[in-house]
Scaffold this active site. Structure first.
Site, PDB file in Angstrom:
ATOM      1  N   SER A 232      -6.286  -0.657  -3.578  1.00  0.00           N
ATOM      2  CA  SER A 232      -7.158  -1.217  -2.548  1.00  0.00           C
ATOM      3  C   SER A 232      -6.375  -2.111  -1.583  1.00  0.00           C
ATOM      4  O   SER A 232      -5.309  -2.642  -1.921  1.00  0.00           O
ATOM      5  CB  SER A 232      -8.257  -2.037  -3.219  1.00  0.00           C
ATOM      6  OG  SER A 232      -7.647  -3.042  -4.017  1.00  0.00           O
ATOM      7  N   ARG A 234      -7.340  -4.950  -0.810  1.00  0.00           N
ATOM      8  CA  ARG A 234      -7.374  -6.283  -1.432  1.00  0.00           C
ATOM      9  C   ARG A 234      -6.108  -6.492  -2.284  1.00  0.00           C
ATOM     10  O   ARG A 234      -5.430  -7.503  -2.176  1.00  0.00           O
ATOM     11  CB  ARG A 234      -8.627  -6.394  -2.311  1.00  0.00           C
ATOM     12  CG  ARG A 234      -8.953  -7.780  -2.814  1.00  0.00           C
ATOM     13  CD  ARG A 234      -9.891  -7.724  -4.004  1.00  0.00           C
ATOM     14  NE  ARG A 234      -9.339  -6.960  -5.105  1.00  0.00           N
ATOM     15  CZ  ARG A 234      -8.401  -7.396  -5.942  1.00  0.00           C
ATOM     16  NH1 ARG A 234      -7.907  -8.616  -5.809  1.00  0.00           N
ATOM     17  NH2 ARG A 234      -7.940  -6.620  -6.907  1.00  0.00           N
ATOM     18  N   GLY A 236      -3.250  -4.788  -2.042  1.00  0.00           N
ATOM     19  CA  GLY A 236      -2.061  -4.775  -1.180  1.00  0.00           C
ATOM     20  C   GLY A 236      -1.858  -6.097  -0.456  1.00  0.00           C
ATOM     21  O   GLY A 236      -0.720  -6.516  -0.221  1.00  0.00           O
ATOM     22  N   GLU A 253       0.448   1.763  -0.162  1.00  0.00           N
ATOM     23  CA  GLU A 253      -0.450   2.900   0.113  1.00  0.00           C
ATOM     24  C   GLU A 253      -1.849   2.428  -0.236  1.00  0.00           C
ATOM     25  O   GLU A 253      -2.279   2.501  -1.385  1.00  0.00           O
ATOM     26  CB  GLU A 253      -0.062   4.105  -0.758  1.00  0.00           C
ATOM     27  CG  GLU A 253       1.343   4.624  -0.517  1.00  0.00           C
ATOM     28  CD  GLU A 253       1.460   5.479   0.739  1.00  0.00           C
ATOM     29  OE1 GLU A 253       0.422   5.801   1.361  1.00  0.00           O
ATOM     30  OE2 GLU A 253       2.594   5.822   1.110  1.00  0.00           O
TER      31      GLU A 253
END
Ligand code: NAD
Length: 497
Positions: A232, A234, A236, A253
């Site tokens: 997600s 979040r 990352g 990613e």
């Protein structure tokens, strides 16, 4: 096959599936299928030290020989395709052909990486000085931490590992805590490849099991120079800055919010097939799932009616049944989030077709996919909800459609359906889609291994898989060699002593 038969066929002994602290549920029926052992945080320094030791040996193995290990991995994956695909279905709830498709993607990246192992090309650069030669060389970088999401529980590991291994980097994998069994199965397959290979250093490929706190050890260790993290936005947002702050290299990613523009000239039958596959395939749980449909006003009502009719007959249910096209969501929390987002969309003026619980197996979270006609691109539409919700918006001009397509924080995949060459080329031009992937007359999901995969903005900017993504796993070195008897300085600088 029962869950225990699937796990037996994948080579699990009973002892591996009992007594551990991590309960594993199958989304098919919500049943607990195993309790696997987690990696104690106190083991992590040893794991990282082993990877560093392995690096010292592996970086000096010729790259084509490193490729041989990946070739063997590809062979072992071919031999174990059915067994591993079935574990993907068991643990991620994918329908059979998607479980097998994920393993095929692993085989494809192995083939790609074997070829790449003989093509880690550098450059020869023209020097401005007489008797000098310049070149650019690519060297292994060091241990690569790979943190993966539940929805592609095995392919993402292989995208990273196949390239990292040929590039000379050991791998430490932290899979999603929701899918440890697929990861353990991959390690069994990898062990067979390593045995046939013969002399790989110990600790070259390691698996650690646990939640974010185990991932954080990799994120924070300066002995793990590369951290490839898939999940997600979040996640990352936490991982990326931490890796950068210690001067490591993050490959991120993250979430997508992928759109299709349907122009008046589109082949509607083809568009409908592409929409249905990419919006409801994997129950809307692909990072590249189609989430926004931007349709020309002149064809919008017709398209929505046809789509609603196609949705009505989609077979939802047990992903192990060959006729099923939509399996379960990963868990009930995911179904609850979908229901909440549909309510929110209604509050913003949306008209919802479909949605709601569907009948399935046991305690599995089965849902009807939803189509939601929206009056505009509201906050709800701009949010990635990891479930089969397709928001539909209308447009009048292509500029307006492209502005809507680009008007979200995410930038993973995008596409246009049109038979008009000007529209297609405009969409692919510098002023068109701002995503990492932009397609014409193909949906946004189901990428091939040969292209670089990844996206811009909140999707994180990372690239994996094909093209020159391998460079992300190596360090670049610029070399200047002076074969003259003079010492001229660059830019004509004089410094005589
Ligand atoms: P998630 O972010 O909850 O978890 C992903 C992984 O990150 C897990 O292994 C988790 O344990 C780990 N993690 C979470 N917080 C961490 C932290 N602070 N430090 C280290 N590790 C941490 O994602 P998910 O629910 O498993 O997967 C769904 C998401 O993944 C969606 O947003 C989807 O779009 C995205 N995704 C993106 C791609 C892509 O290639 N762009 C591919 C697959 C999935």
């Amino acid at each position: 096959m029962s869950h225990s038969d699937v796990l037996k066929a994948a080579g699990f002994a009973d002892a591996e599936l009992t007594g551990g602290s991590l309960a594993v549920r199958s989304p098919i029926d919500g049943a607990i299928v195993a309790h696997v052992a987690e990696t104690p945080a106190s083991d992590m320094p040893g794991v990282i030290a082993k990877a560093q030791e392995a690096f010292k040996a592996w970086r000096s193995v010729p790259a084509p020989r490193r490729g041989e290990l990946v070739r063997l991995l590809g062979e072992e994956l071919r031999a174990a395709k059915d067994e591993l695909g079935a574990v993907v279905t068991l643990e991620a709830g994918k329908i059979i052909s998607e479980g097998l498709g994920e393993v095929q993607e692993m085989i494809d990246i192995c083939d790609f990486a074997v070829g790449q192992s003989r093509q880690l090309y550098g450059l020869t650069i023209a020097s401005e000085r007489p008797g000098h030669r310049m070149m650019e060389t690519w060297h292994p970088m060091g241990p690569c931490g790979v943190i993966t999401a539940f929805n592609f529980p095995v392919a993402v590991w292989s995208w990273n590992s196949a390239l990292a291994l040929v590039c000379g980097d050991p791998v430490i994998w932290k899979p999603s805590e929701k899918t440890p069994l697929t990861a353990l199965t991959c390690m069994k397959i990898m062990a067979r490849a390593l045995e046939r290979f013969g002399d790989a250093p110990e600790g070259l490929v390691q698996l650690v099991i646990g939640g974010p706190e185990i991932g954080e050890v990799l994120v924070n260790s300066s002995d793990v120079p590369i951290v490839s993290a898939t999940g997600s936005t979040r996640m990352g947002g936490i991982v990326g800055p931490k890796v950068s702050a210690r001067w490591g290299r993050p490959i991120l990613e993250l979430g997508g919010n992928n759109a299709m523009i349907v122009a008046p000239s589109a082949d509607l039958d083809m568009a409908i097939r592409a929409i249905v596959f990419s919006a409801v395939g994997t129950a809307g749980q692909r990072c590249t799932s189609l989430r926004r449909l931007i349709v020309h006003h002149s064809i919008k009502d017709d398209l929505v009616a046809k789509l609603a009719a196609a949705y009505a007959s989609l077979p939802i249910g047990d992903p192990r049944d060959s006729g099923t096209l939509i399996g379960p969501l990963i868990d009930q929390a995911s179904a609850d989030r979908m229901a909440a987002m549909l309510e929110q969309a209604k509050g913003e003026g949306g008209t919802v077709h479909g949605g709601g619980a569907a009948s399935g197996v046991g305690e599995g979270a089965y849902v009807h996919p939803a189509i939601v006609e929206m009056p505009g691109q509201t906050d709800t539409v701009k949010t990635e909800t990891f479930a089969p919700i397709l928001y539909v918006m209308g447009y009048d001009t292509l500029d307006e459609a492209i502005a809507l397509q680009n008007g979200v924080p995410q930038g993973l995949s995008s596409c246009i359906f049109t038979l008009n060459m000007r529209e297609a080329e405009t969409f692919l031009s510098a002023g068109g889609s701002d995503c990492g992937i932009a397609n014409v007359n193909i949906g946004p999901s189901g990428a091939e291994i040969g292209g670089a995969f990844g996206g811009e903005k909140e999707t994180g900017g990372g690239r994996e898989s094909g093209s020159d993504a391998w460079k992300g796993y190596m360090r670049r070195q610029t070399n200047t060699i002076n074969y003259s008897a003079e010492l001229p300085l660059a830019q004509g600088v004089k410094f005589d002593i």
